[in-house]
Scaffold this active site. Structure first.
Site, short mmCIF file in Angstrom:
data_model
loop_
_atom_site.label_atom_id
_atom_site.label_comp_id
_atom_site.label_asym_id
_atom_site.label_seq_id
_atom_site.Cartn_x
_atom_site.Cartn_y
_atom_site.Cartn_z
CE LYS A 56 -1.67 1.50 4.11
NZ LYS A 56 -1.34 2.90 4.45
CG ASN A 57 2.33 2.62 3.48
OD1 ASN A 57 1.17 2.92 3.19
ND2 ASN A 57 2.70 2.38 4.72
CB CYS A 81 -4.36 6.47 10.68
SG CYS A 81 -5.03 4.98 9.94
NE ARG A 117 0.20 10.83 9.96
CZ ARG A 117 -0.30 9.76 9.33
NH1 ARG A 117 -1.49 9.33 9.65
NH2 ARG A 117 0.36 9.20 8.33
CG ASP A 152 3.20 1.48 9.39
OD1 ASP A 152 3.50 1.67 8.20
OD2 ASP A 152 2.92 2.40 10.18
NE ARG A 159 -7.38 4.89 5.74
CZ ARG A 159 -6.97 6.00 6.33
NH1 ARG A 159 -7.54 6.38 7.46
NH2 ARG A 159 -6.03 6.74 5.82
C1 EPZ Z 1 4.24 6.91 6.16
O1 EPZ Z 1 3.49 7.95 6.75
C2 EPZ Z 1 3.29 5.73 6.09
N1 EPZ Z 1 2.13 6.05 5.28
C3 EPZ Z 1 2.83 5.37 7.51
O2 EPZ Z 1 2.03 4.19 7.38
C4 EPZ Z 1 4.05 5.03 8.35
O3 EPZ Z 1 3.63 4.79 9.68
C5 EPZ Z 1 5.03 6.22 8.33
O4 EPZ Z 1 5.38 6.56 6.98
C6 EPZ Z 1 6.32 5.89 9.08
O5 EPZ Z 1 6.92 4.77 8.53
C7 EPZ Z 1 2.26 6.00 3.94
O6 EPZ Z 1 3.32 5.72 3.41
C8 EPZ Z 1 1.02 6.30 3.15
P1 EPZ Z 1 6.41 10.21 8.25
P2 EPZ Z 1 4.10 9.46 6.78
O7 EPZ Z 1 6.34 11.45 7.45
O8 EPZ Z 1 4.83 9.72 5.53
C9 EPZ Z 1 6.51 13.47 11.72
C10 EPZ Z 1 0.19 2.80 7.82
O9 EPZ Z 1 -0.21 2.30 8.88
N2 EPZ Z 1 6.44 14.46 10.61
O10 EPZ Z 1 7.59 9.33 8.11
O11 EPZ Z 1 2.99 10.37 7.17
C11 EPZ Z 1 5.22 12.69 11.88
O12 EPZ Z 1 4.30 13.41 12.66
C12 EPZ Z 1 0.64 4.25 7.78
O13 EPZ Z 1 0.31 2.18 6.73
C13 EPZ Z 1 6.57 15.81 10.91
O14 EPZ Z 1 6.73 16.19 12.07
O15 EPZ Z 1 5.12 9.34 7.99
C14 EPZ Z 1 5.69 11.43 12.55
O16 EPZ Z 1 5.84 11.67 13.92
C15 EPZ Z 1 0.41 4.97 9.09
N3 EPZ Z 1 6.51 16.71 9.89
C16 EPZ Z 1 7.07 11.20 11.92
O17 EPZ Z 1 7.48 12.47 11.40
C17 EPZ Z 1 6.34 16.32 8.58
O18 EPZ Z 1 6.32 17.19 7.69
C18 EPZ Z 1 7.05 10.17 10.79
O19 EPZ Z 1 6.19 10.61 9.80
C19 EPZ Z 1 6.19 14.94 8.30
C20 EPZ Z 1 6.25 14.03 9.33
#
Ligand code: EPZ
Length: 413
Positions: free
Chosen positions: A21-22, A115, A120, A302, A394
């Site tokens: 998915k990701n 989610c 986020r 995840d 999802r």
């Molecule tokens: C991706 O989300 C995945 N989703 C998530 O999977 C996964 O948990 C996550 O990466 C971490 O591996 C998809 O790929 C669609 P991040 P993403 O940006 O990109 C903070 C699932 O269950 N952050 O790596 O949103 C954020 O708040 C989903 O399949 C900022 O502060 O994750 C978090 O604490 C859930 N500012 C951390 O970084 C930003 O601009 C990691 O977020 C972006 C992120």
């Protein structure tokens, strides 16, 4: 829609993961840059993919599912849908910032959804694109890009998966070279880079913390099969561990879930690997384990909720620390409703294993919480009703059918 599970049965048999998915979601965003049709093969028609298809269709791109393939046909108008009403329904709507600005030189998108697992924010996305020369402002709940990425260097304050993907997509059609330092190293980033390179792009270093992108004038649609979903596969591995069954999971590169496999061995599971088949036999006397989630290659956030479900029925005290989404613990209260003995201290869960959980009516607050509750229901004595599986749907393709094929007593009600 809910899942009704009669627990206590061991799971045995073979299961195959879908395309990740990701990986599929960022690839769909990147596909709008191509001249001509892209086909994403073995693509699961899960809710996040269906919603992302609606998002790219709102930008003038045709999408069509034929069997397990998703066909994406971008339009070639000069200033098509860059500012159409884009839905917030899925987190990866934020990737349209990179894709639309690369295609049209501008983009107007809303703050993304996703989610409820804690804040986020998108500050790392916006800073990265600005560092690479884009002109971005935030106005009335919208993110407005009036100038595209031109090349340059950015250093991410955290290896954000989405921000890394946004920067790669935006840079792939830029005029110059872009360097992303502190990039996320997840396998899904490698998939995205392989896809963009297949279309004629020039992305180097994906999977490491320094990614270089040389922008190209044109990208051409191709057929691509993303890697298998390591989180889906990991969920089925835990299904074997939590029921003491014997399951073979086909398709996933073991190195993509090595941190999980190590914890399953600590839990006394027997694991054998042969090419792309992972064979697991759940331990007779499961043992507690401890972990801290983190960016790849650490233990994936995840899989944290699913690990808590396994810890709930593993002898001893497990300590599960969440360092990526610190509030990602909606599953703890629900597991305790099933007889688990879990206590939360901020970003850490301390779980004292019990012999067996008992069935209950529980609520799937988010995607991986839902997965954890299904796993707990497979172990529990009696009937578990996992309510509102819309979040589960999802990210898991026909989860009930796959588990039933392994011997689980699970029905959609
Ligand atoms: C991706 O989300 C995945 N989703 C998530 O999977 C996964 O948990 C996550 O990466 C971490 O591996 C998809 O790929 C669609 P991040 P993403 O940006 O990109 C903070 C699932 O269950 N952050 O790596 O949103 C954020 O708040 C989903 O399949 C900022 O502060 O994750 C978090 O604490 C859930 N500012 C951390 O970084 C930003 O601009 C990691 O977020 C972006 C992120």
């Amino acid at each position: 829609m809910d899942f009704k599970i009669n627990g206590g049965r061991t799971l045995d048999g073979k299961v195959r993961a879908e395309s990740a998915k990701n990986s599929v979601l960022p690839i769909m965003a990147a596909a709008i840059l191509a001249d001509g049709q892209t086909v994403i093969k073995n693509c699961p028609a899960i809710a996040d993919v269906v919603n992302m298809a609606k998002i790219i269709e709102s930008c003038g791109v045709k999408t069509e599912f034929t069997g397990k393939n998703l066909i994406i046909t971008p339009e070639n108008s000069a200033d098509g849908g860059f500012s159409k009403e884009i839905s917030k329904s899925v987190r990866t709507s934020v990737l349209m910032l990179g894709a639309l600005s690369a295609k049209y030189g501008k983009a107007i998108i809303p703050y993304p959804g996703g989610c409820d697992i804690g804040g986020r924010p998108v500050d790392i996305h916006i800073k990265a694109l600005k560092d690479l020369g884009a002109n971005i402002s935030e106005e009335d709940g919208l993110i407005v890009c009036t100038e595209p990425v031109k090349g340059g260097k950015t250093v991410l304050s955290f290896p954000s998966v989405g921000a890394t993907e946004n920067a790669i997509i935006a840079a792939s059609a830029a005029d110059g070279e872009s360097v992303i330092i502190g990039a996320a190293k997840e396998p899904e980033i490698v998939d995205l880079a392989e896809f963009i390179n297949l279309l004629g792009g020039e992305v180097e270093g994906a999977g490491t913390s320094v990614v270089r992108v040389r922008g190209v004038k044109r990208l051409f649609g191709r057929e691509f099969t993303p890697s298998f979903d390591r989180i889906e596969a990991g969920t089925y591995l835990i299904a074997a561990a939590i029921t003491g069954g014997e399951v073979e999971v086909k398709g996933v590169k073991p190195e993509n879930i090595s941190a999980l496999l190590a914890k399953l061995c600590d839990n006394t599971c027997k694991i054998k690997i042969k090419n792309d088949i992972i064979y697991i036999r759940g331990g007779r006397r499961r043992k507690a384990f401890s972990l801290t989630t983190g960016p790849y290659p650490s233990f994936p956030t995840d899989m944290q909720a699913q690990a808590c479900a396994l810890a709930a029925v593993s002898g001893g005290v497990s300590v599960i620390k969440e360092s990526v989404f610190r509030k990602r613990f909606h599953h703890i209260a629900e597991l305790n409703n099933m007889g688990a003995k879990a206590r939360l201290y901020g970003d850490t869960a301390e779980i004292t294993g019990v012999m067996k959980l008992h069935g209950a009516e529980v609520y799937a607050h988010d995607l991986r919480c839902g997965a954890a509750l299904v796993l707990a229901g497979l172990n529990a004595e009696g009937t578990t009703l996992v309510k509102d599986i819309s979040h589960l749907e999802r990210g898991y393709f026909r989860m009930d059918e796959k588990l039933a094929a392994l011997g689980a007593d699970i029905v959609r009600v």
